[in-house]
Write a protein that holds these residues in place. Structure first.
Motif, mmCIF file in Angstrom:
data_model
loop_
_atom_site.group_PDB
_atom_site.id
_atom_site.type_symbol
_atom_site.label_atom_id
_atom_site.label_comp_id
_atom_site.label_asym_id
_atom_site.label_seq_id
_atom_site.Cartn_x
_atom_site.Cartn_y
_atom_site.Cartn_z
ATOM 1 N N VAL A 177 -8.563 -1.616 -3.092
ATOM 2 C CA VAL A 177 -8.695 -0.161 -3.216
ATOM 3 C C VAL A 177 -7.764 0.363 -4.317
ATOM 4 O O VAL A 177 -8.146 1.220 -5.107
ATOM 5 C CB VAL A 177 -8.414 0.534 -1.864
ATOM 6 C CG1 VAL A 177 -8.314 2.042 -2.026
ATOM 7 C CG2 VAL A 177 -9.509 0.180 -0.854
ATOM 8 N N HIS B 267 -9.338 -0.589 -7.638
ATOM 9 C CA HIS B 267 -10.499 0.269 -7.911
ATOM 10 C C HIS B 267 -10.054 1.666 -8.351
ATOM 11 O O HIS B 267 -10.605 2.246 -9.291
ATOM 12 C CB HIS B 267 -11.388 0.361 -6.667
ATOM 13 C CG HIS B 267 -12.419 1.446 -6.756
ATOM 14 N ND1 HIS B 267 -13.552 1.337 -7.533
ATOM 15 C CD2 HIS B 267 -12.460 2.682 -6.193
ATOM 16 C CE1 HIS B 267 -14.249 2.454 -7.437
ATOM 17 N NE2 HIS B 267 -13.610 3.282 -6.630
ATOM 18 N N THR B 268 -9.044 2.211 -7.670
ATOM 19 C CA THR B 268 -8.561 3.559 -7.998
ATOM 20 C C THR B 268 -7.960 3.588 -9.400
ATOM 21 O O THR B 268 -8.239 4.498 -10.189
ATOM 22 C CB THR B 268 -7.535 4.033 -6.948
ATOM 23 O OG1 THR B 268 -8.139 3.961 -5.643
ATOM 24 C CG2 THR B 268 -7.083 5.455 -7.212
ATOM 25 N N ASN C 175 -10.258 6.901 -1.153
ATOM 26 C CA ASN C 175 -10.938 5.611 -1.327
ATOM 27 C C ASN C 175 -10.624 4.658 -0.180
ATOM 28 O O ASN C 175 -11.495 3.932 0.305
ATOM 29 C CB ASN C 175 -10.533 4.964 -2.658
ATOM 30 C CG ASN C 175 -11.064 5.725 -3.855
ATOM 31 O OD1 ASN C 175 -12.046 6.458 -3.762
ATOM 32 N ND2 ASN C 175 -10.401 5.572 -4.992
#
Length: 195
Positions: A89, A92-93, A182
């Motif tokens: 996560v 991805h962020t 997220n």
């Protein structure tokens, strides 16, 4: 200790501190006292934080350091992979906001590509621990991200901060808000599929 209660995605309570020994240690104490799921212990700086290997985790002011208290009511075996999920996560962020290369490792680190050095460097670490209480076994999801903090020369060979990579500071609050949004989406899905 200053306490603020306001919703931040599915965070139910935020305990924000300028400086703390370790958000993980404080969250463990709070878990034993019955703090609810969604309690977020957030600090600007940690003085005695440690990583998965028991070694000190560099936590100077400018980074994002928090422990999220979760009560998933799942076995410890079912929780395997939660650290890697959080590292994914974070990756991805970072990629979606800043368009930098980032990836997660199986043990719960997030790495970013340092173009200048032509190598992957650690930008974040995740520590997952459980606490045994009388009623349940809460999970402490500890996260440390080098966002705006300067790194000492001794760490620059293997670690990077976002500020170093993008050459400007970023809002810790906006980054944390996006990261938690997220995370809750992924956590809900992951929790539903955990046995």
């Amino acid at each position: 200790m200053a306490e603020t209660t306001f919703p931040l995605q599915s965070v139910t309570k935020v305990i924000g501190l300028e400086r703390v020994d370790s958000t993980q240690a404080l969250a463990a104490e709070l878990a034993l006292k019955g703090e609810p799921e969604g309690t977020l212990v957030l600090a600007c700086e940690q003085t005695e934080a440690f990583g998965r290997d028991g070694q000190p985790f560099y936590s100077a002011e400018g980074g994002v350091y928090f422990t999220l208290l979760l009560r998933p009511n799942k076995s410890e075996e079912a929780l395997h992979g939660l650290g890697e999920k959080m590292a994914e996560v974070i990756a991805h962020t970072l990629t979606s906001i800043f368009e930098i290369k980032a990836k997660a490792t199986a043990d719960g680190d997030t790495l970013t590509w340092d173009k200048a050095a032509h190598k992957w460097k650690k930008i974040a670490g995740v520590l997952v621990q459980t606490v045994q209480t009388d009623n349940d076994e809460p999970v402490l999801l500890g996260v440390g991200i080098h966002l705006n903090n300067p790194l000492p020369a001794s760490r620059k060979k293997t670690e990077a901060s976002l500020k170093q990579l993008i050459r400007t500071e970023t809002s810790k609050e906006l980054f944390l808000d996006e990261l938690l949004e997220n995370f809750w989406k992924e956590y809900s899905y992951w929790l539903a599929s955990a046995h």
